[in-house]
Scaffold this active site. Structure first.
Site, mmCIF file in Angstrom:
data_model
loop_
_atom_site.group_PDB
_atom_site.id
_atom_site.type_symbol
_atom_site.label_atom_id
_atom_site.label_comp_id
_atom_site.label_asym_id
_atom_site.label_seq_id
_atom_site.Cartn_x
_atom_site.Cartn_y
_atom_site.Cartn_z
ATOM 1 N N ALA A 114 8.536 57.305 -3.774
ATOM 2 C CA ALA A 114 8.706 55.905 -4.032
ATOM 3 C C ALA A 114 7.564 55.259 -4.568
ATOM 4 O O ALA A 114 6.443 55.775 -4.386
ATOM 5 C CB ALA A 114 9.312 55.043 -2.744
ATOM 6 N N GLU A 152 12.999 64.108 -1.216
ATOM 7 C CA GLU A 152 14.526 63.746 -0.731
ATOM 8 C C GLU A 152 15.431 63.900 -1.862
ATOM 9 O O GLU A 152 16.727 64.268 -1.813
ATOM 10 C CB GLU A 152 14.486 62.225 -0.265
ATOM 11 C CG GLU A 152 13.947 62.140 1.155
ATOM 12 C CD GLU A 152 13.754 60.603 1.646
ATOM 13 O OE1 GLU A 152 14.191 60.174 2.674
ATOM 14 O OE2 GLU A 152 13.222 59.940 0.530
#
Length: 229
Positions: free
Chosen positions: A48, A96
């Protein structure tokens, strides 16, 4: 993925672009295998975009993490096989994303891990669910609690990636191996043909005595007695 100035970090705009690309590709009737790779040498996806997140309010962070989780779910539910080619760092949300793919290839020099705990966070885009399903609960807990980073060889030994390959001078060894794997997958039937085959097989099951016995046993809350007829 080609966001060099941010090491392919997942920000709002980038997530939107990925979702739009997936929506287009989902409608492509000629698509057989989908590969996720990086156009940034040495990086798959840095996770992120924490610089962007630092500017968000608590409410905005919650909304963004939901969108990020939605992206991973879209990848996981994509109708054709998906392969992550990790030729560099795949950290946090980057791993992820790879976990949401069906298959993972890593260069031996690639570095991956769910490192969120080292930053006062926790995996929020499916990592806590997909990693234990991949490696088992105890090992997944260890990797998440410690925020440990693994290279491609270590990840392959644990079963986190399907293949680990020595990096080449171009820095795209994982991608090249992923292309070979994709070519192996191509001779398999497309999903429409597969659905037709499934339908024919199910039609053969409908008139069987075992199907009726199975439903009766469920209704009567007893073990079924199958006869092979």
């Amino acid at each position: 993925m080609n966001r060099p100035h941010a090491r392919n970090a997942l920000g709002n705009v980038f997530v939107s672009e990925l979702l739009e690309a997936l929506a287009r590709l989902r409608e492509d009737q000629h698509l057989r295998v989908l590969l996720f790779r990086s156009g940034v040498k040495g990086v798959f996806c840095a996770g992120a975009d924490l610089k962007e997140r630092e500017q968000m309010s608590a409410e905005e962070v919650g909304i963004f993490v939901q969108r990020l989780r939605g992206l991973m779910n879209e990848i996981a539910a994509f109708p054709t096989p998906t392969i992550a080619a990790m030729d560099g760092f795949a950290l946090g949300g980057g791993l992820e994303l790879a976990l949401a793919c069906d298959l993972r290839i890593a260069a031996s020099s690639a570095v991956m891990g769910l490192i969120e705990t080292s930053r006062g966070l926790l995996p929020g885009a499916g990592g806590t669910q997909r990693l234990p399903r991949c490696l088992g609960v105890a090992l997944a807990k260890e990797l998440i609690f410690t925020g440990r980073r693994l290279n491609g060889v270590q990840a392959h030994a644990l079963g986190l990636v399907n293949h680990a390959v020595d990096q080449n001078q171009e820095g795209d060894a994982a991608y090249q191996r992923a292309l070979v794997l994709a070519q192996e997958i191509l001779p398999q039937v497309d999903i429409a043909s597969g659905m037709a085959i499934e339908g024919m097989c199910y039609a053969q099951n409908i008139p069987t005595q075992d199907r009726l016995e199975g439903m009766a046993a469920f209704r009567e809350k007893r073990p079924p007695k199958f006869t092979g007829k």
